[in-house]
Design an enzyme around this catalytic site. Structure first.
Site, PDB file in Angstrom:
ATOM      1  N   SER A  18      13.562  49.330  75.944  1.00 13.94           N
ATOM      2  CA  SER A  18      12.543  48.801  76.862  1.00 13.94           C
ATOM      3  C   SER A  18      11.993  47.426  76.498  1.00 13.94           C
ATOM      4  O   SER A  18      11.680  46.641  77.389  1.00 13.94           O
ATOM      5  CB  SER A  18      11.387  49.789  77.005  1.00 13.94           C
ATOM      6  OG  SER A  18      10.827  50.102  75.743  1.00 13.94           O
ATOM      7  N   ASP A 221      -0.498  50.335  74.826  1.00 10.82           N
ATOM      8  CA  ASP A 221       0.300  51.533  74.532  1.00 10.82           C
ATOM      9  C   ASP A 221       0.839  51.529  73.103  1.00 10.82           C
ATOM     10  O   ASP A 221       1.462  52.498  72.666  1.00 10.82           O
ATOM     11  CB  ASP A 221       1.443  51.690  75.536  1.00 10.82           C
ATOM     12  CG  ASP A 221       2.434  50.530  75.506  1.00 10.82           C
ATOM     13  OD1 ASP A 221       2.353  49.665  74.611  1.00 10.82           O
ATOM     14  OD2 ASP A 221       3.302  50.487  76.402  1.00 10.82           O
ATOM     15  N   HIS A 224       4.912  48.515  73.502  1.00  5.53           N
ATOM     16  CA  HIS A 224       5.594  47.416  74.184  1.00  5.53           C
ATOM     17  C   HIS A 224       4.905  46.075  73.940  1.00  5.53           C
ATOM     18  O   HIS A 224       3.672  46.005  73.874  1.00  5.53           O
ATOM     19  CB  HIS A 224       5.662  47.697  75.690  1.00  5.53           C
ATOM     20  CG  HIS A 224       6.472  48.905  76.016  1.00  5.53           C
ATOM     21  ND1 HIS A 224       5.928  50.058  76.531  1.00  5.53           N
ATOM     22  CD2 HIS A 224       7.805  49.139  75.876  1.00  5.53           C
ATOM     23  CE1 HIS A 224       6.883  50.958  76.701  1.00  5.53           C
ATOM     24  NE2 HIS A 224       8.032  50.422  76.320  1.00  5.53           N
TER      25      HIS A 224
END
Length: 258
Positions: A18, A221, A224
């Site tokens: 990601s 979070d 990321h």
């Protein structure tokens, strides 16, 4: 200035999970549970340019723009990643046409990138198709490992799996000296981040260079990179590529050390 032929593209594969696919600017929608959206804020360093292209999911070249992985990591909301800031710096410094081949998919452990696995085979297929109308693959940018931090066994075998992936992709593309610029993770899904980082930083293979993401800002979070951090990472990747793999720039950096 004379236009550079588009068939002379310098092509870079963007792969991993990601943080390569890009989650910069991806926010939670507080009005809809578990729904996310991209804020569509594109920094100056990530703006489109007529000499930067991306290889789409349908296997054709188009002008590159954020989010680069929207049709590749299609089950997730994609935002800003490191690819465009990398491409803009390489284009500006080397005066070349840059082609990006997005292949990253969020939440993928390295075992899903083994030879014979769908993600790996798709990456190889896309890379091969990308040079059909000209251009040359100049490097693989790899940012992955967060999904290998939850299990001690996964973390302990990471180095071997990564070295095998490098061996396989070079063999399958017929590029035994393909430059690899990989990122040492700064976050993860589990408690073995340090073990995976150590494995990544230990890799010592020809034409493989590691960029350390430690210290780059994370979103709320804690997993990321922020948009600003992605821009910085793209610049870090381009600087390392230019210093180690671009002939004229290797001479430039060598002179600085004289």
């Amino acid at each position: 200035m004379e236009e550079i032929p588009k068939t002379s593209k310098q092509i870079f594969i963007l792969s991993g999970q990601s943080n390569m696919a890009g989650r910069g600017g991806v926010c939670k929608d507080h009005h809809h549970h578990n729904h996310q959206y991209w804020d569509k804020l594109v920094p100056p360093e990530c703006q489109p340019h007529q000499d930067i292209f991306r290889f789409s999911a349908k296997l054709h070249w188009e002008q590159a723009h954020e989010p680069l992985h929207a049709d590749i990591d299609s089950k997730k909301v994609c935002g800003v990643g490191p690819g465009m800031s990398f491409a803009n710096m390489v284009r500006e410094k080397m005066r070349v046409v840059v082609g990006l081949v997005p292949c990253a998919v969020g939440g993928t452990a390295i075992t899903r990138w083994g030879r014979g696995e769908v993600l790996y085979e798709n990456m190889v297929k896309r890379a091969k198709e990308s040079v059909e109308d000209g251009g040359e693959i100049k490097g693989l940018l790899w940012y992955q490992g967060e999904s290998d931090t939850s299990d001690i066994h996964d973390a302990e075998v990471y180095q071997g799996n990564m070295e095998k992936l490098i061996e396989n992709v070079r063999e399958d593309l017929g590029l035994p000296s393909l430059p690899i610029v990989m990122v040492a993770i700064t976050s993860g899904d589990g408690k073995y981040v340090d073990k995976v980082r150590e494995a990544q930083l230990r890799i010592n293979l020809p034409n493989v260079v590691c960029v350390d993401a430690m210290g780059l800002d994370l979103k709320d979070d804690h997993l990321h990179l922020t948009t600003e951090a992605q821009v910085k990472l793209g610049h870090m990747l381009s600087e390392v590529y230019l210093k180690n793999f671009a002939p004229s720039w290797k001479r430039f950096f060598s002179c600085l050390l004289c």
